[in-house]
Design a protein around this motif. Structure first.
Motif, PDB file in Angstrom:
ATOM      1  N   MET A   1       0.799  -1.227   0.000  1.00  0.00           N
ATOM      2  CA  MET A   1       0.000   0.000   0.000  1.00  0.00           C
ATOM      3  C   MET A   1       0.833   1.279   0.000  1.00  0.00           C
ATOM      4  SD  MET A   1      -2.853  -1.285   2.809  1.00  0.00           S
ATOM      5  CE  MET A   1      -3.606   0.330   2.970  1.00  0.00           C
ATOM      6  N   TRP A   2       2.158   1.165  -0.230  1.00  0.00           N
ATOM      7  CA  TRP A   2       3.026   2.324  -0.049  1.00  0.00           C
ATOM      8  C   TRP A   2       3.443   2.936  -1.382  1.00  0.00           C
ATOM      9  CZ3 TRP A   2       3.721   4.075   4.912  1.00  0.00           C
ATOM     10  CH2 TRP A   2       3.263   3.221   5.929  1.00  0.00           C
ATOM     11  N   THR A   3       2.505   2.993  -2.323  1.00  0.00           N
ATOM     12  CA  THR A   3       2.739   3.670  -3.598  1.00  0.00           C
ATOM     13  C   THR A   3       2.306   5.133  -3.483  1.00  0.00           C
ATOM     14  OG1 THR A   3       0.537   3.143  -4.440  1.00  0.00           O
ATOM     15  CG2 THR A   3       2.286   1.531  -4.852  1.00  0.00           C
ATOM     16  N   SER A   4       2.737   5.943  -4.440  1.00  0.00           N
ATOM     17  CA  SER A   4       2.357   7.366  -4.431  1.00  0.00           C
ATOM     18  C   SER A   4       0.847   7.523  -4.489  1.00  0.00           C
ATOM     19  CB  SER A   4       3.009   8.090  -5.609  1.00  0.00           C
ATOM     20  OG  SER A   4       4.411   8.048  -5.504  1.00  0.00           O
ATOM     21  N   ALA A   5       0.199   6.717  -5.343  1.00  0.00           N
ATOM     22  CA  ALA A   5      -1.256   6.820  -5.499  1.00  0.00           C
ATOM     23  C   ALA A   5      -1.984   6.428  -4.219  1.00  0.00           C
ATOM     24  CB  ALA A   5      -1.713   5.950  -6.670  1.00  0.00           C
ATOM     25  N   ARG A   6      -1.527   5.347  -3.577  1.00  0.00           N
ATOM     26  CA  ARG A   6      -2.199   4.896  -2.353  1.00  0.00           C
ATOM     27  C   ARG A   6      -1.965   5.876  -1.204  1.00  0.00           C
ATOM     28  NH1 ARG A   6      -3.586  -0.673  -2.530  1.00  0.00           N
ATOM     29  NH2 ARG A   6      -4.678  -0.255  -0.572  1.00  0.00           N
ATOM     30  N   LEU A   7      -0.786   6.471  -1.144  1.00  0.00           N
ATOM     31  CA  LEU A   7      -0.509   7.463  -0.094  1.00  0.00           C
ATOM     32  C   LEU A   7      -1.316   8.735  -0.322  1.00  0.00           C
ATOM     33  CD1 LEU A   7       3.335   6.939   0.215  1.00  0.00           C
ATOM     34  CD2 LEU A   7       1.629   6.394   1.951  1.00  0.00           C
TER      35      LEU A   7
ATOM     36  N   GLU B   1      -4.348   1.645   9.898  1.00  0.00           N
ATOM     37  CA  GLU B   1      -3.043   1.192  10.387  1.00  0.00           C
ATOM     38  C   GLU B   1      -1.919   1.919   9.637  1.00  0.00           C
ATOM     39  OE1 GLU B   1      -2.728  -1.237  12.761  1.00  0.00           O
ATOM     40  OE2 GLU B   1      -4.520  -2.504  12.668  1.00  0.00           O
ATOM     41  N   GLN B   2      -2.063   2.023   8.310  1.00  0.00           N
ATOM     42  CA  GLN B   2      -1.034   2.673   7.504  1.00  0.00           C
ATOM     43  C   GLN B   2      -0.867   4.138   7.884  1.00  0.00           C
ATOM     44  OE1 GLN B   2      -1.913   3.172   3.339  1.00  0.00           O
ATOM     45  NE2 GLN B   2       0.256   3.178   2.755  1.00  0.00           N
ATOM     46  N   LYS B   3      -1.973   4.825   8.110  1.00  0.00           N
ATOM     47  CA  LYS B   3      -1.910   6.243   8.471  1.00  0.00           C
ATOM     48  C   LYS B   3      -1.174   6.435   9.790  1.00  0.00           C
ATOM     49  CE  LYS B   3      -4.774  10.389   8.360  1.00  0.00           C
ATOM     50  NZ  LYS B   3      -6.124  10.920   8.064  1.00  0.00           N
TER      51      LYS B   3
ATOM     52  N   LEU C   1       6.523  -1.514   2.007  1.00  0.00           N
ATOM     53  CA  LEU C   1       6.960  -0.454   2.909  1.00  0.00           C
ATOM     54  C   LEU C   1       8.424  -0.093   2.676  1.00  0.00           C
ATOM     55  CD1 LEU C   1       6.761   1.399   5.409  1.00  0.00           C
ATOM     56  CD2 LEU C   1       7.139  -0.634   6.830  1.00  0.00           C
ATOM     57  N   LEU C   2       9.286  -1.104   2.500  1.00  0.00           N
ATOM     58  CA  LEU C   2      10.706  -0.829   2.354  1.00  0.00           C
ATOM     59  C   LEU C   2      11.022  -0.080   1.060  1.00  0.00           C
ATOM     60  CD1 LEU C   2      12.402  -4.087   3.699  1.00  0.00           C
ATOM     61  CD2 LEU C   2      12.078  -1.904   4.865  1.00  0.00           C
ATOM     62  N   SER C   3      10.262  -0.338   0.008  1.00  0.00           N
ATOM     63  CA  SER C   3      10.481   0.402  -1.238  1.00  0.00           C
ATOM     64  C   SER C   3      10.184   1.879  -1.030  1.00  0.00           C
ATOM     65  CB  SER C   3       9.609  -0.161  -2.363  1.00  0.00           C
ATOM     66  OG  SER C   3      10.072  -1.429  -2.764  1.00  0.00           O
ATOM     67  N   TYR C   4       9.134   2.176  -0.269  1.00  0.00           N
ATOM     68  CA  TYR C   4       8.809   3.573   0.042  1.00  0.00           C
ATOM     69  C   TYR C   4       9.954   4.222   0.824  1.00  0.00           C
ATOM     70  CZ  TYR C   4       6.817   7.499   2.621  1.00  0.00           C
ATOM     71  OH  TYR C   4       6.604   8.738   3.176  1.00  0.00           O
ATOM     72  N   LEU C   5      10.471   3.537   1.821  1.00  0.00           N
ATOM     73  CA  LEU C   5      11.557   4.086   2.632  1.00  0.00           C
ATOM     74  C   LEU C   5      12.834   4.242   1.811  1.00  0.00           C
ATOM     75  CD1 LEU C   5      10.841   2.059   5.874  1.00  0.00           C
ATOM     76  CD2 LEU C   5      10.550   4.531   5.587  1.00  0.00           C
ATOM     77  N   ASN C   6      13.033   3.350   0.842  1.00  0.00           N
ATOM     78  CA  ASN C   6      14.205   3.473  -0.015  1.00  0.00           C
ATOM     79  C   ASN C   6      14.122   4.667  -0.950  1.00  0.00           C
ATOM     80  OD1 ASN C   6      16.578   1.339  -0.374  1.00  0.00           O
ATOM     81  ND2 ASN C   6      14.863   0.372   0.660  1.00  0.00           N
ATOM     82  N   THR C   7      12.917   5.032  -1.365  1.00  0.00           N
ATOM     83  CA  THR C   7      12.790   6.229  -2.205  1.00  0.00           C
ATOM     84  C   THR C   7      13.197   7.475  -1.421  1.00  0.00           C
ATOM     85  OG1 THR C   7      10.462   6.631  -1.615  1.00  0.00           O
ATOM     86  CG2 THR C   7      10.887   5.220  -3.529  1.00  0.00           C
ATOM     87  N   LEU C   8      13.193   7.391  -0.093  1.00  0.00           N
ATOM     88  CA  LEU C   8      13.626   8.507   0.757  1.00  0.00           C
ATOM     89  C   LEU C   8      15.124   8.459   1.030  1.00  0.00           C
ATOM     90  CD1 LEU C   8      10.677   8.420   3.334  1.00  0.00           C
ATOM     91  CD2 LEU C   8      10.845   9.740   1.214  1.00  0.00           C
TER      92      LEU C   8
END
Length: 399
Positions: free
Chosen positions: A88-94, A109-111, A175-182
Motif C-alpha cells: 500500500m506504499w505507492t504514491s497513489a495509495r498514499l 493502520e497505515q496512516k 513499505l521498504l520500497s517507500y523508505l528506499n525512495t527517501l
C-alpha cells in the motif's frame, strides 16, 4: 506460534504501534524494527519482545524502536483483513490516504505508521535504519531482501545469510520500497517458515547482529549469533536476483505443488503448480523462491539466479562514476526526474535491451502504460553522506 502483543512500559510509549522504545544513555543512530506487517507472521514480533525487553538504556547508543505493523490482523492471525499492508506504499495509495476520509482498517493502520515515520524523519538527524521482519509460508533459509542501493548492499553484507535483489520490480507498494525512495538504509529479513520455532531463533540472532553492526550495542558474543544464522542458511551467503514472478490473478484457483522450498534448485520443465486445472512448468534452470503455501497473497512463486561477483563489482563502479548519465544518449530514453533518478523509456526501443543492463546502472523498472517504462535509480536519492562515518560503511565490502 502466536506472540502476545507486548508493550514495553519501561520506556516511552508513543503510540499503540510502538511496542518497544529504548532511548540510550549514549548518543548514536536510530534503528526501527517492524514486526507483523503481515498479521499471520508472529516470529518477528515474538523475537522483538524476547530481545528488546532485556536491553537496558545504559548499554544503548542512540534509539531503538520495535514497531507493530498490522495490529488488527495480528489479533486475528490473518495476513490482512481487507488489503495487504505491505502493498500500500505507492504514491497513489498514499495520496488516497491523505484525501479520503473513509478509511479501511489497513488504511487506518497505515496512516498511524506513516505518522510515526514522518515524525521520526523530521526529528532524527543521525543515521536511520529500517528493518522489516517477516516469515514465509514455505520452508526457507533465512535471507535478506533489499532494494538495490549500494548502502543497502554494504550493510546487508555484514550478515551471514543470502541476499536477494530486485524483488521491488515485481511487487507494488512494499513499505521498504517507500523508505528506499527517501534514501535510507532499509532491508527485509525473512527468518523462516511461519510456524517454525527456529524462525524466532533466527530472528533473535539477526536482531542482535543488526544492533551490533549499526552501533547500538557493543556485543562481546556476536559469534554465537553469527553461527545461528550460518547454520540455518547452510553457509549460503551468495547474492541472488529475482528474474521471474508468477502473479496470481483475482479468482484464480492456484495451487502450488507440495514439497518445494525457497532456494531449491529446479530445472526447466519442472511441474511447479496447477492453476484452474492447467499445469505450470518452470521455464528456467534456476532456484525457486518463496513458493506460496497459504490462501492469501497473489505472489505464486519467484525464480532467482545467483549474480556473478564480477557483475556486482562492475555495477558498483558504474554507479560510483554516475555512468547512468550515458543512458540518455540512447534513443527513446529521457530524464523524467533527474534529481530523484527517474528515467522514462520508450518500450519500442528498450524491449531490445536486457533488464540486466539497466540493473548494472542501478535501475529497476515499472511499466506505466502500453508504451513507456519508468526506471528508478536508488543511488541518486541514497543518503550516503548520512552513513559514511558508520563503522560498517568503512569496513564492509560492497557486493
Amino acid at each position: 506460534m502466536q506472540a502476545s502483543l507486548v508493550v514495553n512500559n519501561r520506556h516511552n510509549k508513543v503510540s499503540e504501534h510502538i511496542c518497544h522504545h529504548i532511548i540510550g544513555e549514549n548518543s548514536g543512530a536510530t534503528i526501527v524494527f517492524f514486526g507483523g506487517i503481515h498479521g499471520n507472521e508472529y516470529a518477528g514480533v515474538k523475537a522483538l519482545n524476547n530481545v528488546l525487553k532485556h536491553i537496558e538504556p545504559k548499554d544503548v547508543y542512540g534509539e531503538i524502536y520495535g514497531v507493530l505493523g498490522n495490529i488488527k490482523a495480528l489479533e486475528e492471525n490473518k495476513r490482512f483483513l481487507e488489503s495487504d499492508l505491505n502493498r500500500m506504499w505507492t504514491s497513489a495509495r498514499l495520496r488516497d490516504l491523505r484525501e479520503n476520509d473513509q478509511l479501511t482498517q489497513e488504511q487506518i493502520e497505515q496512516k498511524e505508521l506513516l505518522g510515526f515515520i514522518n515524525v521520526l524523519l523530521a526529528t532524527k538527524k543521525g543515521p536511520l535504519y529500517f528493518i522489516d521482519l517477516h516469515t514465509t509460508s514455505s520452508k526457507s533459509l533465512p535471507f535478506i531482501t533489499i532494494n538495490d542501493a549500494l548502502i543497502n548492499r554494504k550493510f546487508s553484507s555484514c550478515f551471514p545469510v543470502p541476499i536477494v535483489l530486485g524483488i521491488e520490480e515485481y511487487l507494488d507498494g512494499p513499505l521498504l520500497s517507500y523508505l528506499n525512495t527517501l534514501g535510507y538504509v532499509s532491508l527485509g529479513f525473512e527468518c523462516g517458515q511461519h510456524m517454525d520455532p527456529n524462525a524466532v531463533v533466527n530472528c533473535e540472532a539477526f536482531i542482535h547482529l543488526a544492533l551490533n553492526y549499526s552501533g547500538h550495542l557493543k556485543l562481546n558474543g556476536i559469534d554465537e549469533h553469527e553461527k545461528v544464522l550460518k547454520d540455518a542458511s547452510g553457509d549460503v551467503s551468495s547474492i541472488f536476483e529475482v528474474i521471474y514472478k508468477y502473479h496470481i490473478k483475482p479468482k484464480e484457483d492456484f495451487e502450488m505443488q507440495l514439497g518445494f522450498e525457497s532456494f531449491q534448485n529446479i530445472e526447466k520443465g519442472t511441474l511447479l503448480a496447477i492453476t484452474d486445472g492447467i499445469k505450470i512448468y518452470s521455464d528456467f534452470n534456476a532456484k525457486l523462491f518463496m513458493p506460496l503455501y497459504q490462501k492469501s497473497g497473489n505472489d505464486g512463486y519467484f525464480i532467482i539466479r545467483q549474480i556473478p561477483y564480477f557483475f556486482l563489482k562492475l555495477s558498483e563502479t558504474l554507479r560510483k562514476i554516475k555512468a547512468d548519465n550515458l543512458l540518455t544518449i540512447l534513443p527513446g530514453i529521457t530524464w523524467q526526474d533527474k534529481q530523484n533518478g527517474v528515467l522514462k523509456a520508450n518500450l519500442s526501443v528498450t524491449r531490445f535491451m536486457a533488464k540486466s543492463i539497466f540493473h548494472l546502472f542501478g535501475y529497476r523498472n515499472k511499466q506505466i502504460d502500453k508504451s513507456h517504462l519508468l526506471l528508478y535509480n536508488r543511488e541518486r536519492v541514497s543518503k550516503k553522506e548520512m552513513y559514511k562515518n558508520e563503522l560498517w560503511y568503512k569496513k564492509s565490502r560492497t557486493l
